[in-house]
Design a protein around this motif. Structure first.
Motif, mmCIF file in Angstrom:
data_model
loop_
_atom_site.group_PDB
_atom_site.id
_atom_site.type_symbol
_atom_site.label_atom_id
_atom_site.label_comp_id
_atom_site.label_asym_id
_atom_site.label_seq_id
_atom_site.Cartn_x
_atom_site.Cartn_y
_atom_site.Cartn_z
ATOM 1 N N THR A 213 0.835 -1.194 0.000
ATOM 2 C CA THR A 213 0.000 0.000 0.000
ATOM 3 C C THR A 213 0.874 1.249 0.000
ATOM 4 O O THR A 213 1.681 1.440 0.918
ATOM 5 C CB THR A 213 -0.906 0.028 1.248
ATOM 6 N N VAL A 214 0.726 2.073 -1.017
ATOM 7 C CA VAL A 214 1.458 3.338 -1.081
ATOM 8 C C VAL A 214 0.662 4.393 -0.322
ATOM 9 O O VAL A 214 -0.461 4.731 -0.710
ATOM 10 C CB VAL A 214 1.688 3.780 -2.540
ATOM 11 N N VAL A 215 1.241 4.912 0.769
ATOM 12 C CA VAL A 215 0.525 5.858 1.628
ATOM 13 C C VAL A 215 0.999 7.293 1.450
ATOM 14 O O VAL A 215 0.344 8.228 1.921
ATOM 15 C CB VAL A 215 0.646 5.459 3.112
ATOM 16 N N ALA A 216 2.142 7.508 0.780
ATOM 17 C CA ALA A 216 2.651 8.871 0.587
ATOM 18 C C ALA A 216 3.521 8.930 -0.659
ATOM 19 O O ALA A 216 4.291 7.998 -0.931
ATOM 20 C CB ALA A 216 3.450 9.345 1.799
ATOM 21 N N VAL A 217 3.368 10.025 -1.394
ATOM 22 C CA VAL A 217 4.173 10.278 -2.585
ATOM 23 C C VAL A 217 4.554 11.757 -2.585
ATOM 24 O O VAL A 217 3.684 12.618 -2.409
ATOM 25 C CB VAL A 217 3.394 9.947 -3.879
ATOM 26 N N ALA A 218 5.835 12.047 -2.790
ATOM 27 C CA ALA A 218 6.292 13.434 -2.831
ATOM 28 C C ALA A 218 6.734 13.807 -4.240
ATOM 29 O O ALA A 218 7.385 13.014 -4.924
ATOM 30 C CB ALA A 218 7.455 13.642 -1.863
ATOM 31 N N ASP A 219 6.347 15.012 -4.670
ATOM 32 C CA ASP A 219 6.882 15.586 -5.904
ATOM 33 C C ASP A 219 7.334 17.003 -5.590
ATOM 34 O O ASP A 219 7.454 17.378 -4.413
ATOM 35 C CB ASP A 219 5.849 15.521 -7.036
#
Length: 393
Positions: A213-219
């Motif tokens: 489960t991907v809970v955070a993504v930063a760009d």
């Protein structure tokens, strides 16, 4: 072996005044391999470290029964924001200056800030046949090999090019191998990523499809988070060419947080997949994850890695984790794999799982870090290549 690179060049662009760099760490059979990155603040020291890493990354995939023989390591870098309107012109001028090296010994391609399409277009404008033409004399049939690689680059899987997916497939397989060794289930394992470009995006896709489960993504605009998991496919569809997500695609429950919030996300796995030097001594204090998979090049500083290791955080090193794209290029060009996507993914998964397992087992046996184990294994394989072909360093 000396730590000094074989060749180190600094170029100053006559139009912008900005600099570009080329570092050749090592040659094997007269040729070296390493991508070309473009980012504001890129330095000669950074490119030197990346070139050294490429020598190790190449060597790790040595298979005496394969047609592909690992090349030496190199790297190119341009100090310019890829979003700058002057960036493309600078890229063309850089390649014109570096043309003798691209023609004779340096095979290159996309890296941070640049896509392969852009590199190919600029290379043609600079008068080059290809960004990898230096390797052609090592091929049994260069024409067939070029056609095979072109066919492979034309393959799409769910609307995304195969070339943009194999690297993330390799990153994901390294993570899954580490989870398997620890007996950790995929379901319920949470992931936070920095970067949703080519490597980060593909990694997120393969990990979610494996059950994580991907809970955070930063760009570049900040961190997008949801404790119960993000809709990865929707975020991928909402990216621009630099991996920035259109915020209008977010769901009501998705939160927008500061750019560095991914570091302290409540997750078992962190995947820095954007910039180098992302995790220093201060940043590592915020990490609560059990594993860090270096999808980017050199994202964890050595001092930070030592502290992380001391408190039980496993840093899966870049020379292993993100080596899948480079290996797939050469497997395809040399004919070790065909252009079928499942064949490419299968070879990538097998190779990355075997390599990651071997590195982690060696680190455990030697009581050292996975990076130290990977470097030791790479040097052994470099010696094996040297014994077979001689040292053209």
């Amino acid at each position: 072996m000396s730590d000094a690179p074989l060749l180190s060049l600094t170029w100053t662009d006559e139009v912008t005044g900005r600099q570009g760099f080329l570092v050749v760490d090592r040659l094997v059979r007269g040729v070296c391999s390493g991508g070309l990155r473009m980012r504001e603040g890129c330095t000669l020291a950074e490119v030197t470290g990346l070139a050294r890493g490429m020598s190790l990354k190449e060597a790790l995939h040595y298979d005496p029964d394969a047609a592909y023989v690992p090349l030496g390591g190199a790297k190119g870098g341009i100090d310019c924001d890829p979003r700058d309107p002057r960036a493309y012109g600078m890229l063309v001028r850089y390649l014109r200056v570096m043309r003798p090296y691209v023609e004779s010994c340096w095979t290159t391609g996309e890296d941070l800030g640049l896509t392969q399409d852009l590199v190919d277009r600029a290379a043609a404008e600079a008068g080059l046949v290809s960004s990898v033409q230096a390797v052609y004399p090592l091929l049994d049939d260069a024409h067939a090999a070029r056609a095979r690689l072109a066919d492979a680059f034309a393959v799409e899987v769910d609307g995304i090019g195969l070339d943009a997916l194999v690297g993330g497939c390799g990153v994901a397989e390294s993570v899954l191998t580490a989870l398997d060794r620890a007996g950790a289930p995929y379901a319920g394992t949470r992931v936070a990523l920095q970067g949703l470009g080519t490597m980060g995006g593909a990694t997120a896709r393969f990990l979610t499809r494996a059950g994580l489960t991907v809970v955070a993504v930063a760009d570049v605009r900040g961190t997008i988070a949801h404790p119960d998991g993000l809709d990865v496919e929707a975020l991928l569809a909402a990216r621009d060419g630099h991996g920035t997500v259109d915020r209008s695609a977010l769901r009501p429950g998705d939160r927008e947080l500061p750019g560095d919030a991914w570091l302290s996300a409540d997750a078992e796995v962190l995947v820095p997949a954007a910039v180098s030097y992302a995790i220093g001594v201060r940043e590592q204090e915020r990490v609560t994850a059990r594993w860090i998979a270096e999808a980017a090049n050199m994202p964890v500083l050595p001092e930070a890695e030592a502290l992380l290791h001391a408190r039980g955080v496993c840093v899966l090193p870049d020379v292993v984790v993100n080596s899948g794209t480079n290996a797939w290029w050469w497997w395809t060009l040399f004919g070790d794999v065909g252009t079928d996507a499942e064949e490419a993914f299968g070879r990538t998964r097998r190779s990355m799982r075997l390599l990651t397992e071997r590195v982690l087992a060696r680190a455990e046996a030697d009581g050292t870090t996975p990076r130290a184990a990977a470097h030791a294994l790479a040097r052994e394989r470099q010696r094996a290549v040297t014994e077979r072909f001689g040292d053209s360093r």
